[in-house]
Structures are given as C-alpha cells and as structure tokens.
Design a protein around this motif. Structure first.
Motif, short mmCIF file in Angstrom:
data_model
loop_
_atom_site.label_atom_id
_atom_site.label_comp_id
_atom_site.label_asym_id
_atom_site.label_seq_id
_atom_site.Cartn_x
_atom_site.Cartn_y
_atom_site.Cartn_z
N ASP A 102 0.79 -1.25 0.00
CA ASP A 102 0.00 0.00 0.00
C ASP A 102 0.81 1.29 0.00
O ASP A 102 0.24 2.37 0.11
CB ASP A 102 -0.99 0.00 1.19
CG ASP A 102 -0.27 0.00 2.54
OD1 ASP A 102 0.97 -0.09 2.58
OD2 ASP A 102 -0.98 0.10 3.57
N ARG A 103 2.15 1.20 -0.11
CA ARG A 103 2.93 2.45 -0.12
C ARG A 103 4.26 2.23 -0.82
O ARG A 103 4.76 1.10 -0.88
CB ARG A 103 3.10 3.00 1.29
CG ARG A 103 3.75 2.03 2.25
CD ARG A 103 3.52 2.42 3.72
NE ARG A 103 4.39 1.62 4.59
CZ ARG A 103 4.10 0.39 5.00
NH1 ARG A 103 2.97 -0.20 4.62
NH2 ARG A 103 4.93 -0.27 5.77
N CYS A 138 -3.89 1.92 0.12
CA CYS A 138 -3.65 3.13 -0.66
C CYS A 138 -4.99 3.86 -0.84
O CYS A 138 -6.01 3.22 -1.09
CB CYS A 138 -3.08 2.68 -2.00
SG CYS A 138 -2.93 3.95 -3.22
N LYS A 142 -4.98 8.13 -4.80
CA LYS A 142 -3.57 7.88 -5.11
C LYS A 142 -3.37 6.58 -5.89
O LYS A 142 -2.24 6.21 -6.23
CB LYS A 142 -2.75 7.77 -3.80
CG LYS A 142 -2.84 8.99 -2.89
CD LYS A 142 -1.72 9.96 -3.21
CE LYS A 142 -1.94 11.34 -2.61
NZ LYS A 142 -1.99 11.38 -1.15
N PHE A 146 -0.02 4.89 -7.84
CA PHE A 146 0.68 3.84 -7.09
C PHE A 146 0.68 2.50 -7.85
O PHE A 146 1.70 1.81 -7.90
CB PHE A 146 0.06 3.67 -5.70
CG PHE A 146 0.79 2.68 -4.83
CD1 PHE A 146 2.14 2.85 -4.54
CD2 PHE A 146 0.14 1.56 -4.33
CE1 PHE A 146 2.83 1.92 -3.76
CE2 PHE A 146 0.82 0.63 -3.54
CZ PHE A 146 2.17 0.81 -3.26
#
Ligand SMILES: *Cc1c(COP(=O)(O)O)cnc(C)c1O
Length: 220
Positions: A102-103, A138, A142, A146
């Motif tokens: 998620d990042r 996320c 975004k 991503f």
C-alpha cells in the motif's frame, strides 16, 4: 471444530454463488484465514486437501508455518495483514503472496528482497476504499499513480487489488468500486470478501476470498 466440513460448506457456497452469476467456480480461490488458530486446526485443513491459507501477522506465521510448509510443500501462504518495512525480509522469505502492498517505500523493499532472495512473490495492492484512517491501504485518489509505480517502475508481480470494506457499510459498493478500478488497470485479481460477505463478493467478481471464521470458528 469441524474444519473439514466447514471447508466443504464454504466451497459449496462459493460454487452456488458462481452458478447464480454464471461464473466458473475454478476462477475463485479460497484463502483459509488461519490467524490465531492453532497449528493442529490448520493441519486438519491441510490433511483435508486445502492448500491456500492466510495469516495477518509475520511473527505468528513464522512460529506456525515453516514446519507445516515443509510437511505440505505445495501450500500457498498469503499475508493479509499490514506489513512493516522491518519485517519485509522475513515476509518475502515465508509468504507466497502479499496482499497488503500500500505504499512506495514498502513496494521498494519488497522488490529489493525478492531480488536478493530470488523469490517471486505475487502482490495485491490494498485499496482503502472506505478512506478509513485506522486502516491500511492506498487511498483511492492515489491508486492510479501507485498501481503504475508498482507495475511499471518497479516491475513487481501485481496480481490484482484487495480491499476490506468498512464494517458498517454495504460491502457491495466497495466491491463494485474495486472491480472498476481493477478493470481500468487491466488487473485480473480481486481479493475481496470475508466470512460475512464472500458470496456477495463472488457476485461482484472476486477471484480470491479470504474466509476465517466460517472455516475455523470464532477467534478466541
Ligand atoms: C481476519 C481477516 C479475514 C477473515 O475474516 P473472517 O470474518 O473471520 O472470515 C479476511 N481478511 C482479512 C484482511 C482479515 O484480517
């Protein structure tokens, strides 16, 4: 606990939901979520022939799974809980699928560890469809950037998208949102649906459902 019987029942319910919407049941994976449940309950499911499991904590999985995986080498283990960057090395070593990407920093660490350990771990990108502050994932705003970063900049093996709808909202709205986002990105995998809503998730296109309580009983 009648783990083998429960597995059969959940599989039958998935098959029913598939026939209602004219889907091939083979297109839906069942991830049996064994978090908190002891090894002998998990072994019962393995002996019954099930080979796909989910755990939400790296530490717990490290205590439970290396032995079971040695006994049943074709087991596929999914990480379904949030992953801290300092646990990536161990997670990549043990899990076959990571569902909680998620990042960016986490994505870079997973890519680096896959290279160093020569591992081919598949990932789902978790989307926080309810924009809940206490949840990982996320943010939808975004997501486009991503997803593209993970696939094209890092070349990670992205299997699809995953979501955990807010507890107090109609899950189908979140399932429909996730399906549309995956469609726009031409991603085949949709990990959505738990014990309370996996049949709904199947009707909304889930290709992987994560079911714990309905298989192993209530968590202590
Ligand atoms: C625990 C958990 C599940 C399984 O939930 P049940 O309601 O017991 O089926 C599914 N997905 C995630 C991310 C979980 O943490």
């Amino acid at each position: 606990m009648a783990v083998a019987e429960n597995l059969q029942l959940v599989k039958a319910l998935i098959t029913n939901a598939c026939s209602e919407c004219e889907r091939d049941p083979q297109t839906v994976q069942l991830v049996a979520v064994s978090k908190v449940h002891p090894k002998d309950h998990v072994r019962t499911a393995l002996v019954a022939g099930h080979r796909r499991f989910g755990e939400n904590r790296v530490q717990e999985a490290l205590e439970k799974w290396p032995g079971l995986k040695a006994e049943f080498p074709d087991t596929c283990l999914h990480l379904i809980g949030s992953l801290q960057t300092n646990k990536v090395k161990e997670a990549v070593g043990l899990f076959d699928v990571i569902e909680t990407l998620d990042r960016e920093k986490l994505a870079r660490r997973i890519q680096k560890e896959c290279q160093e350990q020569n591992r081919d771990v598949g990932c789902y990108i978790q989307i926080n469809t309810g924009e809940e502050s206490q949840k990982g994932g996320c943010l939808p705003s975004k997501a486009d950037e991503f997803i593209s970063y993970c696939r094209h900049d890092l070349g990670l093996k992205i299997l699809g998208l995953m979501c955990i709808p807010p507890i107090d909202e109609e899950p189908s709205l979140h399932f429909a949102f996730l399906r549309e986002l995956a469609r726009r990105h031409d991603l085949a995998g949709l990990s959505m649906g738990m014990s309370g809503d996996f049949e709904t998730a199947v009707r909304f296109g889930a290709t992987s459902v994560r079911v714990g309580t309905a298989i192993f009983g209530a968590r202590p």
